[in-house]
Every structure is written in C-alpha cells, then in structure tokens.
Design a protein around this motif. Sequence first.
Motif, PDB file in Angstrom:
ATOM      1  N   GLY A   1       0.605  -1.098  -0.413  1.00  0.00           N
ATOM      2  CA  GLY A   1      -0.143   0.196  -0.311  1.00  0.00           C
ATOM      3  C   GLY A   1       1.099   1.137   0.057  1.00  0.00           C
ATOM      4  N   PRO A   2       0.194   2.191  -0.015  1.00  0.00           N
ATOM      5  CA  PRO A   2      -1.074   2.478   0.260  1.00  0.00           C
ATOM      6  C   PRO A   2      -1.911   2.199  -1.659  1.00  0.00           C
ATOM      7  CG  PRO A   2      -0.529   5.068  -0.368  1.00  0.00           C
ATOM      8  CD  PRO A   2       0.858   3.857   0.306  1.00  0.00           C
ATOM      9  N   ALA A   3      -3.170   1.864  -1.609  1.00  0.00           N
ATOM     10  CA  ALA A   3      -3.481   1.372  -3.131  1.00  0.00           C
ATOM     11  C   ALA A   3      -4.245   2.682  -3.110  1.00  0.00           C
ATOM     12  CB  ALA A   3      -4.705   0.670  -2.507  1.00  0.00           C
ATOM     13  N   ILE A   4      -3.993   3.287  -4.875  1.00  0.00           N
ATOM     14  CA  ILE A   4      -4.822   3.861  -4.940  1.00  0.00           C
ATOM     15  C   ILE A   4      -5.394   3.809  -6.708  1.00  0.00           C
ATOM     16  CG2 ILE A   4      -2.589   5.570  -3.842  1.00  0.00           C
ATOM     17  CD1 ILE A   4      -1.427   5.190  -6.780  1.00  0.00           C
ATOM     18  N   SER A   5      -6.210   4.466  -7.003  1.00  0.00           N
ATOM     19  CA  SER A   5      -6.549   4.533  -7.593  1.00  0.00           C
ATOM     20  C   SER A   5      -6.013   5.819  -8.796  1.00  0.00           C
ATOM     21  CB  SER A   5      -8.448   4.424  -7.400  1.00  0.00           C
ATOM     22  OG  SER A   5      -8.804   5.966  -7.450  1.00  0.00           O
ATOM     23  N   VAL A   6      -5.954   5.492 -10.670  1.00  0.00           N
ATOM     24  CA  VAL A   6      -5.333   5.595 -11.251  1.00  0.00           C
ATOM     25  C   VAL A   6      -6.491   6.637 -12.816  1.00  0.00           C
ATOM     26  CG1 VAL A   6      -3.304   6.433 -12.800  1.00  0.00           C
ATOM     27  CG2 VAL A   6      -3.668   4.868 -10.955  1.00  0.00           C
ATOM     28  N   ARG A   7      -6.523   7.353 -12.870  1.00  0.00           N
ATOM     29  CA  ARG A   7      -7.547   8.160 -14.271  1.00  0.00           C
ATOM     30  C   ARG A   7      -6.251   8.395 -14.982  1.00  0.00           C
ATOM     31  NH1 ARG A   7     -13.092   7.381 -13.724  1.00  0.00           N
ATOM     32  NH2 ARG A   7     -13.276   8.524 -15.880  1.00  0.00           N
ATOM     33  N   GLY A   8      -6.494   8.111 -16.375  1.00  0.00           N
ATOM     34  CA  GLY A   8      -5.293   8.828 -17.081  1.00  0.00           C
ATOM     35  C   GLY A   8      -5.645   8.284 -18.977  1.00  0.00           C
ATOM     36  N   ASP A   9      -4.436   8.890 -19.720  1.00  0.00           N
ATOM     37  CA  ASP A   9      -4.444   8.433 -20.838  1.00  0.00           C
ATOM     38  C   ASP A   9      -4.065   7.006 -21.145  1.00  0.00           C
ATOM     39  OD1 ASP A   9      -2.249   9.956 -22.271  1.00  0.00           O
ATOM     40  OD2 ASP A   9      -2.600  10.780 -20.560  1.00  0.00           O
ATOM     41  N   GLN A  10      -3.822   6.459 -22.519  1.00  0.00           N
ATOM     42  CA  GLN A  10      -3.407   5.145 -22.418  1.00  0.00           C
ATOM     43  C   GLN A  10      -1.693   5.751 -22.811  1.00  0.00           C
ATOM     44  OE1 GLN A  10      -4.532   2.188 -22.397  1.00  0.00           O
ATOM     45  NE2 GLN A  10      -6.483   3.181 -21.562  1.00  0.00           N
ATOM     46  N   LEU A  11      -1.324   6.854 -23.142  1.00  0.00           N
ATOM     47  CA  LEU A  11       0.161   7.171 -23.373  1.00  0.00           C
ATOM     48  C   LEU A  11       0.200   7.522 -22.383  1.00  0.00           C
ATOM     49  CD1 LEU A  11       0.072   9.491 -26.812  1.00  0.00           C
ATOM     50  CD2 LEU A  11       0.341   7.138 -26.375  1.00  0.00           C
ATOM     51  N   GLY A  12      -0.465   7.453 -21.159  1.00  0.00           N
ATOM     52  CA  GLY A  12       0.708   8.012 -20.013  1.00  0.00           C
ATOM     53  C   GLY A  12       1.244   9.772 -19.873  1.00  0.00           C
ATOM     54  N   LEU A  13       0.016  10.821 -20.792  1.00  0.00           N
ATOM     55  CA  LEU A  13       0.739  11.608 -20.094  1.00  0.00           C
ATOM     56  C   LEU A  13      -0.115  13.078 -19.547  1.00  0.00           C
ATOM     57  CD1 LEU A  13       0.300  12.176 -24.048  1.00  0.00           C
ATOM     58  CD2 LEU A  13       2.132  12.261 -23.070  1.00  0.00           C
ATOM     59  N   LEU A  14      -1.208  11.971 -18.842  1.00  0.00           N
ATOM     60  CA  LEU A  14      -2.226  13.179 -18.091  1.00  0.00           C
ATOM     61  C   LEU A  14      -2.314  11.381 -16.513  1.00  0.00           C
ATOM     62  CD1 LEU A  14      -4.099  15.168 -19.561  1.00  0.00           C
ATOM     63  CD2 LEU A  14      -1.774  15.353 -18.975  1.00  0.00           C
ATOM     64  N   ARG A  15      -2.173  11.981 -15.644  1.00  0.00           N
ATOM     65  CA  ARG A  15      -2.674  10.959 -14.416  1.00  0.00           C
ATOM     66  C   ARG A  15      -3.246  11.494 -13.392  1.00  0.00           C
ATOM     67  NH1 ARG A  15       0.220   5.984 -12.891  1.00  0.00           N
ATOM     68  NH2 ARG A  15       1.103   5.332 -10.428  1.00  0.00           N
TER      69      ARG A  15
END
Length: 434
Positions: free
Chosen positions: A181-195
């Motif tokens: 941990g800690p467990a984190i949720s990730v939202r972003g594009d497939q290229l990893g430009l924004l996260r």
Amino acid sequence: MSEAARQPPGRTRSQAQHALRSLGRALKPGLAERGRAVAGGARAVWARVEPVARPISAAGWIVIAAAAGSLALWLGFGWIEFAFLSFTLFAAVVVAVPFVFGRMAFDVDVSLTPRRVVAGDRAFGRIAVRNTAEKASSPARVELPVGAGLAEFHIPQLAGGAEHEELFAVPTERRAVIVAGPAISVRGDQLGLLRRTVRWTDPVELFVHPRTARLTPSAAGLVRDLEGEVTKVITDSDISFHALRNYEPGDPLRNVHWRTSARTGTLMVRQFEETRRSELALIQSTEQSRYASEEEFELGVSVLASVALQVIRDATELSVITEGLQLRTATPVTLLDDSCRIEPANGAYPSMREYVREATKRLKAPSVAIVVVGSAQPLADIRAVDAHFGPATQTIALRVETGAASRIQRVGDAVVATVGELAELPRIMRRIRP
C-alpha cells in the motif's frame, strides 16, 4: 592637478569600495523586500496553477516541452515540418484531458494473510474494491505497491454496491518488513501523458521473520538464574550478611547491630555481600564488511533471534542490540518483528570495542554477554570486547561462517563458537561451558 589625481591609488580604491558597500547597504532592504514580494507572488501563482499541473506526468511534460520547442523552431525559421509536429503533440495532450475527468466512489480494503510468516513460507494478499455510489462506476485501474514491486489491478465496471476482489501472492523468500500500500486508483490516458490518482488505503505491513532454531531451556547453564547467588561485592543493603563495621555518619539506623553495640560500647552496623540476578546482553555486529555474504549476514540474524527467543522463554532479563536498533524483548513476537528491521551497517563505529561500549553504556553490567559476529571479524576484536566488560562478565562470541565446521575455542577469557549452519546451533549451545 585635481585633488582626486593627487590622492594615492590605494586610497582611491578604498574610497570606491567604501562607496560600493554603502550603496549595497542602502539597496539591501529594498532588494530583500522585492525578493519577498516576488517569492510571495510566485507562491500565489503556483497555488492557482498547481491543481491544473498536478495530473501532468513526466512524459506529459516532455511532450509539452517538445511541442513548445517545435513551435519555436517553426516561428523562428519557418520550418513547416516542426509546425505539424508541434500541433500533433499539443493535440495528444488535449485528447488526453477528458480521460482524467470523473469521480469514483470506492471503498477499498487491503489485507494480508497471515500478517507474520517465517522466511520461505507463503503469504497472500487480498484487495477488495466496492462501489459505494448508486450509479455504476466506469472501469478503473488500481495500483498497489508491494515491497519493491508494484501490482496493478484492472477493476471492471461495477454496479452500485457491487464489489470486485483480487488475490495476489507476496514474495517472502527473505527476512524483511514488506509494506503493501497505499492503494491508489489511477485515471489517465493510454499514453500516460496525464495521470490523476486518489489514495484509498493506508500501508499494511507484513513481517517476514528470520528462521530460528529451538534451543533447550538454559542450554548448558549458559543463561543462569543468578538470583540469590552471592558475589564478592560488599554493600550496605542486601540479604546475605557478611560482617560488622564501625558506624559512620549517614549509615541507616536499621542496619545498626544493637546487641554488639551495647556489648562494645561502640555503634556497629551490618555489611552484606551483594546478591544479583542474571543480566544478559545479546549484541550483534551488523557491520557489512565483517560478513562474507548476504547469506552469512542472515545466518547471524537467525542465530541472534534463536538465542534471544530462548532467553525470553527462560524469563531472564535481556537486552538485544545492533548498530542501528535496540530490539524490544517484551514478548517473542515483538522481538521477531523488530528482527525483521535489522539492516547491515557501513562504518557506523570505528571499532567493535567502540560500538559495544557505546551500545551498552546505558545498560546495567551484564552477567553474560553474547556477541554475534561474522567470519571476517578479527579475534582481537572479541578479546577487546571481553576486556571492556571485565572479569565479572562472561563473554561468549558466536561467529557465523556459512558451511564451516562447528567448533569451540577460547580467546583469552572469552569463549568463541563457530556456527556453520543454523541446525547446529542447539548442539553448540549445549556444549558451551562458561
């Protein structure tokens, strides 16, 4: 000739320096004030920009910098190829923006089973993600650091109140404290430009205990219960009567022997021989250069933990010390938990004697001192440790050397036992005679 021309060059330079220093002192308050104003303005600007810049990853900043550089080359030199490159890179960043929007309502639970294992045993983890919203959630990605690794879990679309569970194995080959941990949720594009990340849990610890050997109680009388054993130290207050002496100002009246005082006409007080209870100091030298390999260092930790566990079971007072840590000895579990945190040291002390002197200066004088050392530790260091404790303390050195034949020898007044493998430790401890 003017007055300035008639002055010596040195005096002219001195006046110029004085004028510059005066100017500096005059400008200093203003410059400091402007510096504080600029710093305050920069902080205010960053406070507004930071929420927008936070989701941009390292790759995103590289793409933005490359796009800006390409745009500058196009505007400066008219190279149309860089215009296309700049617009393409900026378009990739713009397309990535919608992927970071959205709100997740999760309840995440991370558990490890069991929480304590012996090195080599199996341990498993479980992560459960429940959608606490009424509406269905969009698919998400959850990252969970496990020790030095990173586990990724793809969470499918969950209906309101639905739960998704994932199981994973935890590597336990080596003694360690593994943090999950800690467990984190990730939202972003497939290229990893924004996260954009959201933290859902606190870290959970898994203790991987060292391997230990079970010793017999008070092996060979090594850990002797000396409570009630008479020593040669004379004291004014104890149990074992020794002799009478003349009264001196400050002596407690309860120690006056009235019958003898009445017979001799002089106040006489009792003297006693000090009795003591065993105090055992268990010390490991964790200096990395004194061990031939990592396996030998781990053998030393296992020997330390094995002896300490038996001493705790024998209910003998014990202090366990390494260069960077003094282990808790209240229970076997706390001792094993702390032994997971023992790490090799590099040049922490100039010598073994200096380390032992510094580590034990706040402890009571031990009746037995057991020192765990590596195969590269010179025997002269063991002799120096024995001299530091003095004749009232029995010094025993357990020298670990992977694969070596077990043997016992004397170095001065100290007993030195070579331990080649952990399974030999019980037999060696039975053979040691302080």
